[in-house]
Design an enzyme around this catalytic site. Structure first.
Site, PDB file in Angstrom:
ATOM      1  N   HIS A 206      27.608  86.532  70.601  1.00  0.00           N
ATOM      2  CA  HIS A 206      27.451  87.809  69.901  1.00  0.00           C
ATOM      3  C   HIS A 206      26.594  88.833  70.642  1.00  0.00           C
ATOM      4  O   HIS A 206      26.547  89.993  70.264  1.00  0.00           O
ATOM      5  CB  HIS A 206      26.859  87.594  68.512  1.00  0.00           C
ATOM      6  CG  HIS A 206      25.369  87.377  68.550  1.00  0.00           C
ATOM      7  ND1 HIS A 206      24.823  86.141  68.726  1.00  0.00           N
ATOM      8  CD2 HIS A 206      24.335  88.244  68.475  1.00  0.00           C
ATOM      9  CE1 HIS A 206      23.518  86.252  68.741  1.00  0.00           C
ATOM     10  NE2 HIS A 206      23.179  87.511  68.604  1.00  0.00           N
TER      11      HIS A 206
HETATM   12  C1  UD1 Z   1      21.980  91.889  65.782  1.00  0.00           C
HETATM   13  C2  UD1 Z   1      20.657  91.953  66.549  1.00  0.00           C
HETATM   14  C3  UD1 Z   1      20.453  90.702  67.385  1.00  0.00           C
HETATM   15  C4  UD1 Z   1      20.645  89.451  66.545  1.00  0.00           C
HETATM   16  C5  UD1 Z   1      22.005  89.510  65.868  1.00  0.00           C
HETATM   17  C6  UD1 Z   1      22.260  88.298  65.005  1.00  0.00           C
HETATM   18  C7  UD1 Z   1      19.881  94.177  67.181  1.00  0.00           C
HETATM   19  C8  UD1 Z   1      19.742  95.141  68.292  1.00  0.00           C
HETATM   20  N1  UD1 Z   1      20.613  93.086  67.441  1.00  0.00           N
HETATM   21  O1  UD1 Z   1      23.041  91.987  66.701  1.00  0.00           O
HETATM   22  O2  UD1 Z   1      19.140  90.712  67.911  1.00  0.00           O
HETATM   23  O3  UD1 Z   1      20.565  88.297  67.381  1.00  0.00           O
HETATM   24  O4  UD1 Z   1      22.058  90.691  65.052  1.00  0.00           O
HETATM   25  O5  UD1 Z   1      23.610  88.230  64.623  1.00  0.00           O
HETATM   26  O6  UD1 Z   1      19.358  94.396  66.117  1.00  0.00           O
HETATM   27  N2  UD1 Z   1      29.158  93.898  62.029  1.00  0.00           N
HETATM   28  C9  UD1 Z   1      30.105  93.614  61.056  1.00  0.00           C
HETATM   29  N3  UD1 Z   1      29.710  92.921  59.975  1.00  0.00           N
HETATM   30  C10 UD1 Z   1      28.417  92.519  59.804  1.00  0.00           C
HETATM   31  C11 UD1 Z   1      27.474  92.813  60.811  1.00  0.00           C
HETATM   32  C12 UD1 Z   1      27.872  93.499  61.921  1.00  0.00           C
HETATM   33  O7  UD1 Z   1      31.272  93.982  61.165  1.00  0.00           O
HETATM   34  O8  UD1 Z   1      28.089  91.911  58.753  1.00  0.00           O
HETATM   35  C13 UD1 Z   1      29.553  94.701  63.207  1.00  0.00           C
HETATM   36  C14 UD1 Z   1      28.834  96.061  63.186  1.00  0.00           C
HETATM   37  O9  UD1 Z   1      29.542  96.978  62.476  1.00  0.00           O
HETATM   38  C15 UD1 Z   1      28.745  96.394  64.652  1.00  0.00           C
HETATM   39  C16 UD1 Z   1      28.656  95.030  65.313  1.00  0.00           C
HETATM   40  O10 UD1 Z   1      29.091  94.065  64.370  1.00  0.00           O
HETATM   41  O11 UD1 Z   1      29.903  97.038  65.115  1.00  0.00           O
HETATM   42  C17 UD1 Z   1      27.258  94.728  65.823  1.00  0.00           C
HETATM   43  O12 UD1 Z   1      26.316  94.706  64.757  1.00  0.00           O
HETATM   44  P1  UD1 Z   1      24.774  95.088  65.028  1.00  0.00           P
HETATM   45  O13 UD1 Z   1      24.051  95.009  63.762  1.00  0.00           O
HETATM   46  O14 UD1 Z   1      24.737  96.359  65.794  1.00  0.00           O
HETATM   47  O15 UD1 Z   1      24.229  94.018  66.030  1.00  0.00           O
HETATM   48  P2  UD1 Z   1      24.481  92.466  66.214  1.00  0.00           P
HETATM   49  O16 UD1 Z   1      25.406  92.256  67.351  1.00  0.00           O
HETATM   50  O17 UD1 Z   1      24.862  91.803  64.946  1.00  0.00           O
END
Ligand code: UD1
Length: 358
Positions: A206
């Site tokens: 991820h």
């Molecule tokens: C975040 C944290 C990371 C942690 C990880 C655990 C930051 C910078 N990163 O990364 O440190 O290890 O969480 O998982 O804070 N999305 C969904 N559904 C969800 C959650 C996310 O579709 O329930 C999508 C979001 O819309 C986005 C992408 O996943 O496009 C990334 O989500 P984001 O919260 O930016 O960061 P993570 O990769 O989850």
């Protein structure tokens, strides 16, 4: 005493569950929970609250799917409102996400004490958003609760002893969680019978450095396809990575499933032969359940796992990943060593705070 807990992303729910359970045993502590909304899907968020009996958040800020600046900025603004309204004695933040730094910054500017759980971890890679978040959160925190001796040493090297804070080595709350929930997960999870697999390699991906880099993600997929010829590879895939994977030329021959809850991941760990991951949490959980781990990154914050030979760092290099797989699955490792405390980190944290604020 009033504690304001900030959570937002998946690993924080596991850590918060440990503290909330400890707090619920103290009649003189009130906890107010703020969920920033960073993770929002049923299987990225709600399932953790349900399974681990985390109290329903008092506030859900519903901030997600934004750029780093926009996400962090909006979180600071909304958390500030909550802190002003609730007037807590201390704000507790976990780990290294955007929710962590937003909570810490909002609290600091209002002169409210901050406790950082999982302080002192470093990858020394400032291109990682997580590294920026953890270094800055540590710098402004009043209570630095470190999970390992290595984390304490990192803070000492950076001169934290001369700053205005308190450093404690309490062990890892994720170890507390693994111990506490292991029995419940075997009673309640049905994931293994659903998968219909006895033995497999468990993989998660991820991190932005992998998911957002097609070259790296393709190399990881290539390695997983090769490993899948020896043992089935099962990958509960983060939504971020799933979106990016759809655009790759290389097609996964291994099994991809939706992200799973905490009980399912524990059961999958127990039944796995080896773990491949870029997650910080899963590296340790592999160790807690006696499984070797291949870390799909160029560095790790959990250096003690590499030093003891439980974990190999391969980056996104196909040959290194396959070689590490052959090496680690051919070894008989003795996991009987204590690296993450006594399983009472949650109590140590809450006792420390209670002593200061009651
Ligand atoms: C975040 C944290 C990371 C942690 C990880 C655990 C930051 C910078 N990163 O990364 O440190 O290890 O969480 O998982 O804070 N999305 C969904 N559904 C969800 C959650 C996310 O579709 O329930 C999508 C979001 O819309 C986005 C992408 O996943 O496009 C990334 O989500 P984001 O919260 O930016 O960061 P993570 O990769 O989850």
């Amino acid at each position: 005493m009033k504690i304001l807990t900030i959570v937002g992303a998946r690993p924080q729910f596991v850590k918060a569950a440990v503290l909330s359970r400890t707090i619920s045993g103290h009649k003189n502590i009130k906890e107010v929970i703020v969920h920033t909304g960073q993770h929002f899907d049923e299987n990225m968020s709600e399932v953790f609250f349900r399974e681990m009996h985390i109290p329903k958040p008092d506030y859900n800020l519903q901030i997600n799917s934004l750029s780093h600046g926009a996400m962090t900025g909006r979180m600071i603004e909304k958390i500030e409102d909550v802190i002003i309204k609730e007037s807590p004695d201390v704000v507790v933040v976990f780990g290294d996400t955007n929710s962590t730094i937003a909570g810490a910054l909002a609290a600091k500017k209002l002169h409210v004490k901050i406790a950082h759980v999982e302080a002192g971890l470093r990858s020394y890679n400032m291109n990682m958003p997580e590294e920026v978040n953890r270094v800055l959160t540590d710098r402004i925190s009043d209570y630095l609760f470190c999970p390992t001796d290595a984390a304490v040493k990192n803070l000492q090297k950076e001169g934290f002893e001369y700053f205005d804070n308190m450093i404690y080595c309490v062990g890892d709350v994720m170890f507390d969680a693994a111990n506490f929930y292991s029995k419940k997960s075997s009673e309640q999870s049905t994931v293994i019978s659903q998968l219909g697999l006895d033995a497999f390699a468990l993989c998660t991906i991820h991190r932005a450095e992998n998911s957002d880099n097609p070259k790296r993600l393709s190399a990881i997929f290539k390695a997983l396809n090769q490993i899948n010829d020896s043992i089935p590879v099962v990958t509960p895939l983060h939504p971020r990575t799933r979106k990016k994977a759809e655009k790759l030329l290389i097609k996964p021959e291994f099994k991809i499933i939706e992200p799973v809850g905490y009980f399912d991941i524990i059961e999958m760990l127990k039944h796995s032969k080896v773990v491949l991951t870029d997650s910080g949490g899963l590296q340790k959980e592999a160790f807690f359940f006696g499984k070797p781990c291949i870390t799909l990154r160029d560095e790790t914050e959990w250096v003690e796992l590499v030093e003891h030979g439980f974990n190999e760092l391969t980056g996104a290099n196909v040959n290194k990943i396959v070689k590490a797989f052959n090496n680690l699955t051919g070894k008989n490792l003795d996991f009987n060593v204590k690296l993450y405390g006594d399983g009472n980190a949650g109590e140590k944290i809450i006792d420390t705070l209670f002593l200061d604020f009651s």
